[in-house]
Motif scaffolding. Structure first.
Motif, PDB file in Angstrom:
ATOM      1  N   GLU A  14       0.774  -1.107   0.011  1.00 47.98           N
ATOM      2  CA  GLU A  14       0.052  -0.014   0.079  1.00 47.98           C
ATOM      3  C   GLU A  14       0.962   1.300   0.004  1.00 47.98           C
ATOM      4  O   GLU A  14       1.931   1.471   0.831  1.00 47.98           O
ATOM      5  N   TRP A  15       0.510   2.337  -0.817  1.00 48.62           N
ATOM      6  CA  TRP A  15       1.468   3.435  -0.903  1.00 48.62           C
ATOM      7  C   TRP A  15       0.340   4.522  -1.174  1.00 48.62           C
ATOM      8  O   TRP A  15      -0.644   4.588  -1.841  1.00 48.62           O
ATOM      9  N   SER A  16       0.568   5.708  -0.641  1.00 49.38           N
ATOM     10  CA  SER A  16      -0.060   6.888  -0.683  1.00 49.38           C
ATOM     11  C   SER A  16       1.105   8.117  -0.958  1.00 49.38           C
ATOM     12  O   SER A  16       2.325   8.079  -0.242  1.00 49.38           O
ATOM     13  N   SER A  17       0.731   9.031  -1.788  1.00 47.49           N
ATOM     14  CA  SER A  17       1.790  10.079  -2.079  1.00 47.49           C
ATOM     15  C   SER A  17       2.201  10.763  -0.886  1.00 47.49           C
ATOM     16  O   SER A  17       1.694  11.386   0.081  1.00 47.49           O
ATOM     17  N   GLY A  18       3.552  10.965  -1.016  1.00 41.09           N
ATOM     18  CA  GLY A  18       4.496  11.617   0.239  1.00 41.09           C
ATOM     19  C   GLY A  18       4.772  10.491   1.337  1.00 41.09           C
ATOM     20  O   GLY A  18       5.294  11.006   2.493  1.00 41.09           O
ATOM     21  N   GLU A  19       4.307   9.122   0.993  1.00 38.68           N
ATOM     22  CA  GLU A  19       4.515   8.232   2.275  1.00 38.68           C
ATOM     23  C   GLU A  19       5.367   7.048   1.761  1.00 38.68           C
ATOM     24  O   GLU A  19       5.215   7.004   0.429  1.00 38.68           O
ATOM     25  N   ASP A  20       5.857   6.534   2.496  1.00 38.71           N
ATOM     26  CA  ASP A  20       6.838   5.132   2.240  1.00 38.71           C
ATOM     27  C   ASP A  20       5.609   4.037   2.034  1.00 38.71           C
ATOM     28  O   ASP A  20       4.566   4.054   2.353  1.00 38.71           O
ATOM     29  N   LEU A  21       6.213   3.044   1.001  1.00 33.06           N
ATOM     30  CA  LEU A  21       5.358   1.914   0.835  1.00 33.06           C
ATOM     31  C   LEU A  21       5.208   1.097   2.167  1.00 33.06           C
ATOM     32  O   LEU A  21       6.119   0.905   3.105  1.00 33.06           O
ATOM     33  N   GLU A  22       3.948   0.715   2.462  1.00 35.60           N
ATOM     34  CA  GLU A  22       3.636  -0.272   3.556  1.00 35.60           C
ATOM     35  C   GLU A  22       3.258  -1.755   3.088  1.00 35.60           C
ATOM     36  O   GLU A  22       2.555  -1.737   2.041  1.00 35.60           O
ATOM     37  N   ASP A  23       3.892  -2.865   3.843  1.00 33.44           N
ATOM     38  CA  ASP A  23       3.456  -4.050   3.124  1.00 33.44           C
ATOM     39  C   ASP A  23       2.701  -4.854   4.392  1.00 33.44           C
ATOM     40  O   ASP A  23       3.411  -4.754   5.612  1.00 33.44           O
ATOM     41  N   TYR A  24       1.815  -5.611   4.304  1.00 29.30           N
ATOM     42  CA  TYR A  24       1.139  -6.401   5.259  1.00 29.30           C
ATOM     43  C   TYR A  24       0.412  -7.505   4.588  1.00 29.30           C
ATOM     44  O   TYR A  24       0.659  -7.553   3.314  1.00 29.30           O
ATOM     45  N   GLU A  25      -0.123  -8.437   5.370  1.00 27.57           N
ATOM     46  CA  GLU A  25      -0.848  -9.507   5.092  1.00 27.57           C
ATOM     47  C   GLU A  25      -2.271  -9.700   5.276  1.00 27.57           C
ATOM     48  O   GLU A  25      -2.695  -9.019   6.247  1.00 27.57           O
ATOM     49  N   ILE A  26      -3.149 -10.024   4.516  1.00 24.90           N
ATOM     50  CA  ILE A  26      -4.522 -10.569   4.779  1.00 24.90           C
ATOM     51  C   ILE A  26      -4.669 -11.776   4.840  1.00 24.90           C
ATOM     52  O   ILE A  26      -4.284 -12.620   4.058  1.00 24.90           O
ATOM     53  N   GLU A  27      -5.209 -12.327   5.867  1.00 21.84           N
ATOM     54  CA  GLU A  27      -5.724 -13.710   5.928  1.00 21.84           C
ATOM     55  C   GLU A  27      -7.010 -13.758   6.085  1.00 21.84           C
ATOM     56  O   GLU A  27      -7.889 -13.326   6.888  1.00 21.84           O
ATOM     57  N   THR A  28      -7.846 -14.685   5.046  1.00 24.30           N
ATOM     58  CA  THR A  28      -9.276 -14.424   4.951  1.00 24.30           C
ATOM     59  C   THR A  28      -9.792 -15.294   6.113  1.00 24.30           C
ATOM     60  O   THR A  28     -11.109 -15.064   6.558  1.00 24.30           O
ATOM     61  N   ALA A  29      -9.267 -16.058   6.801  1.00 24.09           N
ATOM     62  CA  ALA A  29      -9.611 -16.859   7.859  1.00 24.09           C
ATOM     63  C   ALA A  29     -10.006 -15.922   9.080  1.00 24.09           C
ATOM     64  O   ALA A  29     -11.100 -16.081   9.828  1.00 24.09           O
ATOM     65  N   GLU A  30      -9.430 -14.739   9.100  1.00 22.28           N
ATOM     66  CA  GLU A  30      -9.478 -13.598  10.102  1.00 22.28           C
ATOM     67  C   GLU A  30     -10.918 -13.138  10.027  1.00 22.28           C
ATOM     68  O   GLU A  30     -11.465 -12.373  11.150  1.00 22.28           O
ATOM     69  N   TYR A  31     -11.500 -13.117   8.965  1.00 26.68           N
ATOM     70  CA  TYR A  31     -12.799 -12.723   8.757  1.00 26.68           C
ATOM     71  C   TYR A  31     -13.808 -13.532   8.518  1.00 26.68           C
ATOM     72  O   TYR A  31     -14.928 -13.358   8.094  1.00 26.68           O
ATOM     73  N   GLY A  32     -13.612 -14.649   9.090  1.00 29.93           N
ATOM     74  CA  GLY A  32     -14.502 -15.746   9.098  1.00 29.93           C
ATOM     75  C   GLY A  32     -14.720 -16.491   8.044  1.00 29.93           C
ATOM     76  O   GLY A  32     -15.926 -17.209   7.596  1.00 29.93           O
ATOM     77  N   MET A  33     -13.902 -16.633   7.073  1.00 26.78           N
ATOM     78  CA  MET A  33     -13.944 -17.248   5.806  1.00 26.78           C
ATOM     79  C   MET A  33     -13.137 -18.519   5.737  1.00 26.78           C
ATOM     80  O   MET A  33     -11.734 -18.208   5.322  1.00 26.78           O
TER      81      MET A  33
END
Length: 355
Positions: free
Chosen positions: A257-276
């Motif tokens: 994820e990136w927004s102008s003027g900021e550094d890139l941020e990376d992270y994970e999504i786990e579908t199990a965390e959303y009950g899937m």
């Protein structure tokens, strides 16, 4: 055939091959911005010999383009091919790999419609069986749903403003790139054109949602956006989509994820965390276009509550989050389910079918 001395600079593709990019994956040099610009200007003008063009594309694939080269190619594409039509709405630009999917359902139509129903306008764009994979893209799912796809750019912008969801068709908004279809097809492998067409941004959106296979490629794409002189994205999110498409994978998905003027941020999504509780094979289908359309219609009407319904809701939520219309994926997921339950999502689909 165009003459380099009359229309271009000093770097025909054959010279670039001999002196810069063609010596092999380990010894080739990168081009500077002007060399890369001239190379792609020549390609779009139809100037290179077909053998030289194929060799140049393959050399670029071997050595791997850096962000400066990709930004130069993108800028030339935007200057010489892309016809933009900017809607009044400010949509999320979804640029999935144009060569499509051949195993799992395409969820982006349903996800985009859900996001649109929740107040997040969405634009998708694709061609028609683009090389090298020539698999099913957005276009064919929309057609199966009874939505017009062969639109002029102005019509696509109107579709966004009237329904919240818009489709831009590559031959109409990016015609010079479309003219390269046969040459790309003869290559048999992807070229850098497959990369830059995903950020053509025909709606001049501020936010881009794209996909990648490896995090390093996401970083390269964000650097491309930063270095481009013709792209005005202020925010971009890339994730490891299913089959390289803009559908979140079941299980673990890496996000950049990136927004102008900021550094890139990376992270994970786990579908199990959303009950899937689902796996990739749970989203496989036999006929990509027909089955994806059927699934989409059933989810949007509220007639389907399964893994596909969960996946479409989560991907819709991610589009809302990309545009910062919700603070979190949890909030977006709640909103996605609301617009499905109250009929708003199905109403957007009906508006698209009537457009």
């Amino acid at each position: 055939m165009a003459q380099a001395s009359q229309e271009f600079g000093d770097w025909p593709l054959k010279r670039l091959m001999t002196e810069v990019v063609g010596s092999g994956p380990k010894s080739a040099d990168d081009m500077d911005r002007e060399q890369a610009r001239e190379a792609f200007q020549r390609i779009l003008a139809g100037e290179p010999d077909q053998t030289t063009l194929g060799a140049f594309w393959l050399a670029n694939r071997w050595k791997r383009n850096n962000p400066e080269e990709l930004a130069a190619y993108t800028d030339v594409m935007r200057e010489e091919s892309v016809v933009t039509a900017e809607p009044e709405a400010d949509p999320v630009d979804c640029g999935a790999n144009y060569d499509g999917k051949d195993t799992s359902a395409i969820l982006g139509v349903g996800a985009g419609v859900v996001a649109a129903a929740a107040g997040t306008p969405v634009v998708v764009h694709s061609g028609d069986r683009v090389p090298s994979q020539k698999a099913t893209p957005y276009k064919h799912v929309l057609e199966e749903l009874g939505v017009r796809t062969e639109l002029e750019p102005g019509e696509s912008a109107d579709m966004v403003d009237e329904t919240g969801f818009g489709f831009y068709y590559q031959p109409a908004f990016n015609p010079v790139i479309d003219d390269l279809f046969d040459r790309r097809d003869e290559m048999g492998v992807r070229t850098f054109v497959n990369t830059i067409e995903t950020v053509a941004n025909p709606a001049n959106a501020d936010v881009h949602l794209g996909s990648f296979y490896h995090l390093a490629f996401a970083r390269k794409m964000i650097d491309l956006i930063r270095e481009s002189e013709r792209l005005d994205y202020s925010r971009a999110i890339f994730f490891q989509g299913m089959e390289g498409y803009d559908d979140i994978r079941p299980g673990y998905t890496k996000v950049a994820e990136w927004s102008s003027g900021e550094d890139l941020e990376d992270y994970e999504i786990e579908t199990a965390e959303y009950g899937m509780d689902m796996e990739r094979e749970d989203l496989a289908v036999d006929d990509i276009a027909v089955d994806s359309a059927t699934i989409t219609a059933e989810v949007l009407s509220g007639d389907r509550e399964d893994h596909f319904a969960d996946a479409i809701a989560l991907n819709g939520a991610f589009r809302m989050y990309a545009r910062q219309d919700v603070e979190s994926l949890d909030a977006g997921l709640e909103r996605a389910r609301e617009v499905i339950d109250d009929g708003s999502a199905e109403a957007v689909l009906e508006d698209l079918q009537a457009f």
